[in-house]
Design an enzyme around this catalytic site. Structure first.
Site, PDB file in Angstrom:
ATOM      1  N   ASN A   1       0.434 -11.568  -3.378  1.00  0.00           N
ATOM      2  CA  ASN A   1       0.373 -10.389  -4.247  1.00  0.00           C
ATOM      3  C   ASN A   1       0.790 -10.714  -5.674  1.00  0.00           C
ATOM      4  O   ASN A   1       1.641 -11.558  -5.898  1.00  0.00           O
ATOM      5  CB  ASN A   1       1.275  -9.281  -3.685  1.00  0.00           C
TER       6      ASN A   1
ATOM      7  N   ASP B   1       1.757  -8.135  -7.724  1.00  0.00           N
ATOM      8  CA  ASP B   1       2.342  -6.882  -8.216  1.00  0.00           C
ATOM      9  C   ASP B   1       3.832  -6.966  -8.535  1.00  0.00           C
ATOM     10  O   ASP B   1       4.430  -5.992  -8.994  1.00  0.00           O
ATOM     11  CB  ASP B   1       2.092  -5.748  -7.199  1.00  0.00           C
TER      12      ASP B   1
ATOM     13  N   HIS C   1      -0.814 -16.624  -5.791  1.00  0.00           N
ATOM     14  CA  HIS C   1      -1.965 -16.162  -6.574  1.00  0.00           C
ATOM     15  C   HIS C   1      -1.546 -15.765  -7.996  1.00  0.00           C
ATOM     16  O   HIS C   1      -2.233 -15.008  -8.670  1.00  0.00           O
ATOM     17  CB  HIS C   1      -2.668 -15.002  -5.862  1.00  0.00           C
TER      18      HIS C   1
ATOM     19  N   THR D   1       0.830  -1.218   0.000  1.00  0.00           N
ATOM     20  CA  THR D   1       0.000   0.000   0.000  1.00  0.00           C
ATOM     21  C   THR D   1       0.864   1.268   0.000  1.00  0.00           C
ATOM     22  O   THR D   1       0.522   2.245  -0.666  1.00  0.00           O
ATOM     23  CB  THR D   1      -0.983   0.040   1.199  1.00  0.00           C
TER      24      THR D   1
ATOM     25  N   PRO E   1      -3.370  -0.284  -3.960  1.00  0.00           N
ATOM     26  CA  PRO E   1      -4.354  -0.444  -2.879  1.00  0.00           C
ATOM     27  C   PRO E   1      -4.494  -1.896  -2.431  1.00  0.00           C
ATOM     28  O   PRO E   1      -4.247  -2.813  -3.222  1.00  0.00           O
ATOM     29  CB  PRO E   1      -5.669   0.035  -3.521  1.00  0.00           C
ATOM     30  N   ASP E   2      -4.865  -2.115  -1.159  1.00  0.00           N
ATOM     31  CA  ASP E   2      -5.176  -3.475  -0.717  1.00  0.00           C
ATOM     32  C   ASP E   2      -6.641  -3.769  -1.055  1.00  0.00           C
ATOM     33  O   ASP E   2      -7.286  -3.012  -1.804  1.00  0.00           O
ATOM     34  CB  ASP E   2      -4.822  -3.664   0.770  1.00  0.00           C
ATOM     35  N   PHE E   3      -7.161  -4.854  -0.519  1.00  0.00           N
ATOM     36  CA  PHE E   3      -8.535  -5.261  -0.841  1.00  0.00           C
ATOM     37  C   PHE E   3      -9.519  -4.859   0.248  1.00  0.00           C
ATOM     38  O   PHE E   3     -10.582  -4.307  -0.019  1.00  0.00           O
ATOM     39  CB  PHE E   3      -8.600  -6.786  -1.065  1.00  0.00           C
ATOM     40  N   ARG E   4      -9.137  -5.165   1.526  1.00  0.00           N
ATOM     41  CA  ARG E   4     -10.108  -5.043   2.617  1.00  0.00           C
ATOM     42  C   ARG E   4      -9.746  -3.975   3.631  1.00  0.00           C
ATOM     43  O   ARG E   4     -10.444  -3.823   4.627  1.00  0.00           O
ATOM     44  CB  ARG E   4     -10.259  -6.407   3.317  1.00  0.00           C
TER      45      ARG E   4
ATOM     46  N   CYS F   1      -3.716 -18.305 -23.415  1.00  0.00           N
ATOM     47  CA  CYS F   1      -4.967 -18.373 -24.164  1.00  0.00           C
ATOM     48  C   CYS F   1      -5.845 -19.458 -23.528  1.00  0.00           C
ATOM     49  O   CYS F   1      -5.406 -20.593 -23.340  1.00  0.00           O
ATOM     50  CB  CYS F   1      -4.701 -18.705 -25.625  1.00  0.00           C
TER      51      CYS F   1
END
Ligand code: OAD
Ligand code: ZN
Length: 256
Positions: A108, A110, A125, A31, A36-39, A133
């Site tokens: 993450n 990113d 993730h 952050t 941004p984070d999620f929660r 494809c």
């Protein structure tokens, strides 16, 4: 809640004593880099979209309406070009260089742990490095996926015309490197859980395979559903960069 100096000293001696450290990181480590984070209070899931934001990364929804995801993803890819690793990312790279940090398991996508120079990073993730494809399985490298995502509303395969999806794990898909992550965490004598609300499984279940000590650094609540508060040896409710800045006053690692 601000931690005190005693907490810093306690954490510093845990880090110094540990021969094998593992990290489980979440969106909170990025952050301060501007992702941004999620929660968290300003998280992606707190925002107003045309759909419930949780569905941005839902594979069923993606199959029905890929354009929605790509609108979001286009902005994310552009933002990634601009961001730099946070102090926390760089601290972890220094800890790996020093020798005791054996691996970072991250939720993450990113790539900031890599950008900071960390070597052993398991992106459970997935990541933005490649796209595939969905029809013929043809793989696209980062540069080509980037270009296609910018130029086409929905990127399509050059070979078969199918939709190309980045190799990010969506809800409804299997996470990656699970066995390797369990192995690194179970062998560690210290696990640092950083910037995650610990609400998404199986990531949130990983700390339970730790046989060593567990330190959790997170501003705000961490779910107790998958990691019992009794199992946490040290809980720091504060800003990550600030905490690792203070911790490094005791450790004196060279942060690059
Ligand atoms: P969350 O957004 O759920 O949790 C991030 C936590 O970091 C929150 O509790 C924040 O308060 C905290 N935080 C934010 N900035 C911080 C800072 N500077 N210092 C300390 N703490 C800070 O993110 P994750 O737990 O990573 O999955 O989310 C897990 C998964 O949910 C994500 O990987 C993503 C999402 O759905 C998929 O998309 C598959
Ligand atoms: Zn194809």
């Amino acid at each position: 809640m601000k931690y005190n100096h005693e907490t810093i000293l306690k954490c510093a001696s845990m880090v110094k004593e540990a021969e094998s450290i593992a990290v489980l990181s979440g969106a909170g480590v990025s952050t301060s880099s501007g992702i941004p984070d999620f929660r968290g209070p300003n998280g992606i899931y707190r925002r107003k979209y045309d759909i419930e934001p949780e569905r941005i990364f839902d594979i069923d929804f993606f199959s029905r309406d890929p354009a929605f995801f790509f609108k979001f993803h286009r902005e994310f890819l552009k933002a990634l070009k601009e961001v730099s690793p946070s102090y926390t990312h760089r601290f972890l790279t220094a800890l790996e260089r020093e020798g005791s940090l054996k691996g970072i398991v991250t939720q993450n996508i990113d790539a900031l742990h890599h950008k900071a120079g960390s070597k052993n990073v398991l992106e459970i993730h997935g990541g933005v490095w490649k796209s595939t494809c969905l029809s013929c399985g043809k793989s696209y490298d980062y540069e080509t996926s980037w270009k296609k995502t910018m130029e086409e509303e929905i990127p399509h395969c050059e070979k078969c015309g199918g939709v190309i999806k980045p190799d990010i794990v969506f809800f409804g898909e299997d996470v990656k490197h699970l066995e390797e992550s369990r192995s690194i965490i179970s062998q560690a004598d210290l696990l640092l859980v950083l910037g995650s609300s610990l609400t998404v499984v199986p990531a949130a279940l990983l700390p339970s395979c730790c046989n060593g000590k567990i330190v959790v650094v997170n501003k705000g609540d961490v779910s107790g559903a998958y990691l019992s508060p009794n199992r946490i040896d040290l809980r720091i409710d504060g800003d990550l960069d600030e905490f690792f800045g203070d911790l490094n006053e005791e450790l004196n690692l060279t942060i690059q």
